[in-house]
Design a protein around this motif. Structure first.
Motif, mmCIF file in Angstrom:
data_model
loop_
_atom_site.group_PDB
_atom_site.id
_atom_site.type_symbol
_atom_site.label_atom_id
_atom_site.label_comp_id
_atom_site.label_asym_id
_atom_site.label_seq_id
_atom_site.Cartn_x
_atom_site.Cartn_y
_atom_site.Cartn_z
ATOM 1 N N VAL A 196 0.861 -1.186 0.000
ATOM 2 C CA VAL A 196 0.000 0.000 0.000
ATOM 3 C C VAL A 196 0.897 1.235 0.000
ATOM 4 N N PHE A 197 0.578 2.196 -0.855
ATOM 5 C CA PHE A 197 1.258 3.496 -0.805
ATOM 6 C C PHE A 197 0.161 4.552 -0.749
ATOM 7 N N ASP A 198 0.139 5.308 0.344
ATOM 8 C CA ASP A 198 -0.936 6.306 0.490
ATOM 9 C C ASP A 198 -0.648 7.204 1.676
ATOM 10 N N LYS A 199 -1.507 8.218 1.819
ATOM 11 C CA LYS A 199 -1.353 9.096 2.974
ATOM 12 C C LYS A 199 -2.303 8.623 4.058
ATOM 13 N N PHE A 200 -1.757 8.500 5.294
ATOM 14 C CA PHE A 200 -2.582 8.028 6.398
ATOM 15 C C PHE A 200 -2.297 8.856 7.640
ATOM 16 N N LEU A 201 -3.315 8.976 8.490
ATOM 17 C CA LEU A 201 -3.100 9.527 9.817
ATOM 18 C C LEU A 201 -2.416 8.428 10.632
ATOM 19 N N PRO A 202 -1.520 8.800 11.552
ATOM 20 C CA PRO A 202 -0.954 7.757 12.411
ATOM 21 C C PRO A 202 -2.082 7.037 13.164
ATOM 22 N N ASP A 203 -1.947 5.703 13.318
ATOM 23 C CA ASP A 203 -2.989 4.927 13.995
ATOM 24 C C ASP A 203 -3.262 5.515 15.376
ATOM 25 N N GLY A 204 -4.525 5.647 15.701
ATOM 26 C CA GLY A 204 -4.911 6.129 17.031
ATOM 27 C C GLY A 204 -4.996 7.645 17.123
ATOM 28 N N GLN A 205 -4.495 8.365 16.128
ATOM 29 C CA GLN A 205 -4.552 9.838 16.173
ATOM 30 C C GLN A 205 -5.907 10.320 15.666
ATOM 31 N N ARG A 206 -6.567 11.149 16.497
ATOM 32 C CA ARG A 206 -7.868 11.679 16.062
ATOM 33 C C ARG A 206 -7.646 12.964 15.286
ATOM 34 N N PRO A 207 -8.310 13.123 14.139
ATOM 35 C CA PRO A 207 -8.132 14.370 13.383
ATOM 36 C C PRO A 207 -8.704 15.564 14.140
ATOM 37 N N THR A 208 -8.043 16.704 14.029
ATOM 38 C CA THR A 208 -8.552 17.917 14.664
ATOM 39 C C THR A 208 -9.833 18.349 13.954
ATOM 40 N N ILE A 209 -10.568 19.260 14.572
ATOM 41 C CA ILE A 209 -11.824 19.726 13.967
ATOM 42 C C ILE A 209 -11.556 20.449 12.649
ATOM 43 N N VAL A 210 -10.448 21.216 12.603
ATOM 44 C CA VAL A 210 -10.086 21.935 11.367
ATOM 45 C C VAL A 210 -9.819 20.917 10.266
#
Ligand SMILES: C[S@@+](CC[C@H](N)C(=O)[O-])C[C@H]1O[C@@H](n2cnc3c(N)ncnc32)[C@H](O)[C@@H]1O
Length: 205
Positions: free
Chosen positions: A142-156
């Protein structure tokens, strides 16, 4: 409500077609090459390119004789076929939905999933299809952009994602969450483009 549907993807990737290679070729070349190295496939392995686009991975797959490529956008598949002919690489290229693969269980030794899991409307259904058509012991790169596991995205980030997800790709997905409902194991997860925002991830069935 998300605009990220298969119909919308087919339409927008048809519109992006004339400029797609300008955006996705040069900056990702190094990682496409690295990805094929990490795949460690044998020349006669059956390899599926999932959401294969215009076939920008093909130059790194010379010598592989059992390639299949699918994409939901017919124009992408046409361009991929032209590239394959030019490079003299045999590819069975078909228009197909990555969330509903028309292959038997255990069909492929390896699957290449570049810039698709963050784009496809339903990555959980897609990865289950990947697991189904992959042979036991098979590999997915897999090659892609991901948030680190367990990190919640900010509201922005969540607000911005309304636009990103519609026009480019989802910026709030994490690979751990995507594979969590499968028996695929994450064997390797290395930083790639944009300071590790993009990752190279190898999965094993
Ligand atoms: C960002 S492009 C990546 C293309 C190619 N893998 C690459 O690395 O250049 C995303 C591709 O996914 C395809 N796509 C989107 N939804 C799909 C689906 N449900 N099934 C198959 N392909 C899909 C689009 O048509 C587009 O070609």
């Amino acid at each position: 409500m998300s605009l990220n549907t298969n119909t919308w993807n087919r339409l927008r990737y048809t519109l992006y077609l004339p400029i797609y290679d300008l955006i996705a070729d040069r900056i990702f070349r190094k990682y496409r090459k690295r990805s094929v190295e990490l795949l460690k496939a044998k020349p006669d392995d059956s390899i599926l390119l999932l959401g294969a686009g215009t076939g920008l991975d093909l130059p790194y797959l010379q010598g592989y004789i059992n390639l299949t490529a699918i994409d939901i956008t017919p124009g992408m598949i046409t361009k991929l076929q032209q590239r394959a002919e030019k490079l003299k690489i045999p590819v069975d290229a078909r228009v197909m939905n990555g969330q509903q693969l028309e292959f038997e269980d255990n069909s492929f030794d390896a699957i290449v999933a570049h810039l698709i899991l963050a784009v496809i409307p339903d990555p959980l259904t897609c990865i289950k299809e990947v697991e189904r058509v992959l042979k036991p012991g098979g590999t997915v790169i897999v090659f892609d952009k991901f948030l680190p596991d367990g990190q919640r995205p900010t509201i922005v980030r969540r607000l911005f994602n309304q636009i990103a997800n519609t026009l480019f790709s989802d910026i709030n997905r994490s690979i751990g969450a995507i594979v969590s409902d499968t028996n695929l194991t994450i064997e390797l997860n290395e930083p790639a483009a944009l300071n590790g925002t993009f990752r190279l991830v190898r999965l094993r069935k």
